[in-house]
Design a protein around this motif. Structure first.
Motif, PDB file in Angstrom:
ATOM      1  N   THR A 147      45.619 -19.654 -18.431  1.00 19.59           N
ATOM      2  CA  THR A 147      44.661 -19.313 -19.483  1.00 19.59           C
ATOM      3  C   THR A 147      44.535 -20.465 -20.459  1.00 19.59           C
ATOM      4  O   THR A 147      45.535 -20.975 -20.970  1.00 19.59           O
ATOM      5  CB  THR A 147      45.150 -18.062 -20.255  1.00 19.59           C
ATOM      6  N   MET A 148      43.300 -20.851 -20.708  1.00 19.91           N
ATOM      7  CA  MET A 148      43.011 -22.015 -21.550  1.00 19.91           C
ATOM      8  C   MET A 148      43.680 -21.935 -22.926  1.00 19.91           C
ATOM      9  O   MET A 148      44.269 -22.896 -23.407  1.00 19.91           O
ATOM     10  CB  MET A 148      41.496 -22.110 -21.697  1.00 19.91           C
TER      11      MET A 148
ATOM     12  N   LYS B   2      46.152 -25.034 -24.098  1.00 15.40           N
ATOM     13  CA  LYS B   2      45.515 -26.128 -24.846  1.00 15.40           C
ATOM     14  C   LYS B   2      46.440 -26.783 -25.881  1.00 15.40           C
ATOM     15  O   LYS B   2      46.530 -28.005 -25.944  1.00 15.40           O
ATOM     16  CB  LYS B   2      44.232 -25.624 -25.521  1.00 15.40           C
TER      17      LYS B   2
ATOM     18  N   VAL C  66      41.085 -29.985 -21.818  1.00  9.35           N
ATOM     19  CA  VAL C  66      41.593 -29.108 -20.755  1.00  9.35           C
ATOM     20  C   VAL C  66      40.422 -28.532 -19.982  1.00  9.35           C
ATOM     21  O   VAL C  66      39.428 -28.102 -20.583  1.00  9.35           O
ATOM     22  CB  VAL C  66      42.414 -27.930 -21.359  1.00  9.35           C
TER      23      VAL C  66
ATOM     24  N   THR D 119      39.490 -25.744 -16.691  1.00  8.78           N
ATOM     25  CA  THR D 119      40.053 -24.698 -15.844  1.00  8.78           C
ATOM     26  C   THR D 119      39.822 -25.033 -14.372  1.00  8.78           C
ATOM     27  O   THR D 119      38.760 -25.517 -13.999  1.00  8.78           O
ATOM     28  CB  THR D 119      39.367 -23.351 -16.165  1.00  8.78           C
TER      29      THR D 119
END
Lengths: 250, 126
Positions: free
Chosen positions: A98-99, A103, A114, A116
């Motif tokens: 999950t970003m 991050k 970043v 995905t």
């Protein structure tokens, strides 16, 4: 992508390093980046990435976040450690996580962005536009359109004003850094970061952000190195924007 | 009819230049102050319909400007605050002091000008 795909190196293709322990992922990324006009090298581990980054001057590194032995975070830290003053290769992390969670640690380790996984062709293209040149060509083209399109007097005036003002702030920043004046350092970095946002000078913004956080954590001794980097980066931004303002989009 | 007036108060000259030119194109007469003190003086002298304000300025910051304007008891211009980062707490604070909107920099110029035109129209004449 809009006009002037990669403004920085004019006729030179961007040199990109792809780091991933999966051969399939490397092959796919390499193929897409080649299609985008990049010269691509690959590394199958964090260690290999660190070695290649020491020997080559890349415009951008795509770094897998999770790798055995040396993670993407550790590799990024090592790369930052071995880079001398005046040099900061943009690093974009690629992650399946999950970003929001990833991050913070990525930026703290010295990475710049970043994406995905799996990254789409469009996402790679946009990331390349964002980082592989001193100014984000898509964002700059949007600003020019917003201010009246190619040849717009307002756009030219805005570029000239930004370059003049930034040169003053940079010089004030250098003086404040030499005198270790925390408040002035923070102020100059903050204002430079803000105005650079309009022109998509992301690398300048990132360096200013680093300086602001050094001031906040009272590590003034570390500021000088970033000021040197900032000066080099600003020269590149300046050359690109001047070309863009005088000739319009490629 | 007189052109509506706008005061821009920000120490970042790139921001004020871009906004000034676009608001002029949209029919405003624009005055620029580089710090809070200059901004307050311009508001006092020119009674603008719009005030665009950046909080983090030298000499007198944007919060002080809002506070003084509110305390003055004069009718306020339509106020939009620019900010470097999103913060619900800051937004609540500036709104409690009379600002109507808060916009994060770097803004999209055309969107901001539309928003300001809307604010100016809603505010009517002073």
């Amino acid at each position: 992508m809009k006009s002037g795909q990669l403004l920085s190196n004019q006729n030179q293709p961007p040199q990109v390093l792809v780091v991933d322990d999966s051969a399939t992922n490397r092959d796919i990324l390499e193929a897409m980046l080649m299609k985008l006009g990049c010269l691509v090298q690959c590394a199958a581990s964090g260690q290999e990435a660190v070695e290649k980054a020491a020997k080559n001057r890349f415009d951008l590194i795509f770094m897998d976040y999770q790798m055995p032995h040396m993670s993407g975070l550790d590799a990024a830290r090592e790369i930052r450690k071995q880079e001398g003053p005046g040099r900061r290769t943009p690093i974009t992390a690629l992650t399946a996580s999950t970003m929001d969670v990833i991050k913070g640690p990525c930026l703290a380790a010295g990475m710049d962005d970043v994406l995905t996984k799996p990254a789409s062709f469009d996402a790679l293209s946009a990331n390349l536009a964002k980082w592989a040149s001193p100014v984000d060509s898509v964002l700059l083209a949007n600003l020019r359109d917003e201010l009246g399109g190619p040849g717009s007097a307002i756009f030219q005036e805005a570029v000239a004003s930004y370059l003049d003002e930034s040169a003053l702030h940079l010089s004030a920043l250098e003086k404040a850094a030499a005198l270790q004046q925390a408040e002035s350092i923070g102020y100059e970095a903050h204002i430079l970061k803000g105005s650079s946002g309009y022109f998509g000078a992301h690398r300048v913004q990132n360096l200013c952000l680093q300086i602001e956080s050094l001031v906040k954590s009272n590590q003034l001794a570390g500021v000088a190195r970033y000021v040197t980097e900032l000066q080099g980066e600003f020269l590149r931004v300046s050359a690109t924007l001047q070309m863009e303002a005088s000739h319009g989009p490629a | 009819m007189d052109q509506p007036k706008a005061v821009l108060c920000d120490d970042d000259r790139t921001t004020t230049l871009i906004l000034k030119r676009l608001l002029e194109k949209a029919g405003f007469t624009v005055f620029v102050g580089g710090n809070g003190k200059e901004g307050l003086a311009l508001v006092g002298a020119d009674h603008p319909r719009l005030l665009v304000l950046y909080p983090d300025m030298p000499v007198k910051n944007g919060i002080q400007v809002l506070t003084e304007l509110k305390q003055s008891g004069e009718s306020l211009p339509q106020i939009l605050v620019l900010t470097a980062h999103e913060s619900p707490e800051d937004e609540a604070q500036v709104k409690s002091l009379g600002a109507l909107e808060m916009v994060v920099k770097p803004f999209k110029p055309s969107e901001l000008v539309l928003k300001l035109q809307g604010l100016a129209a809603a505010g009517g004449g002073l």
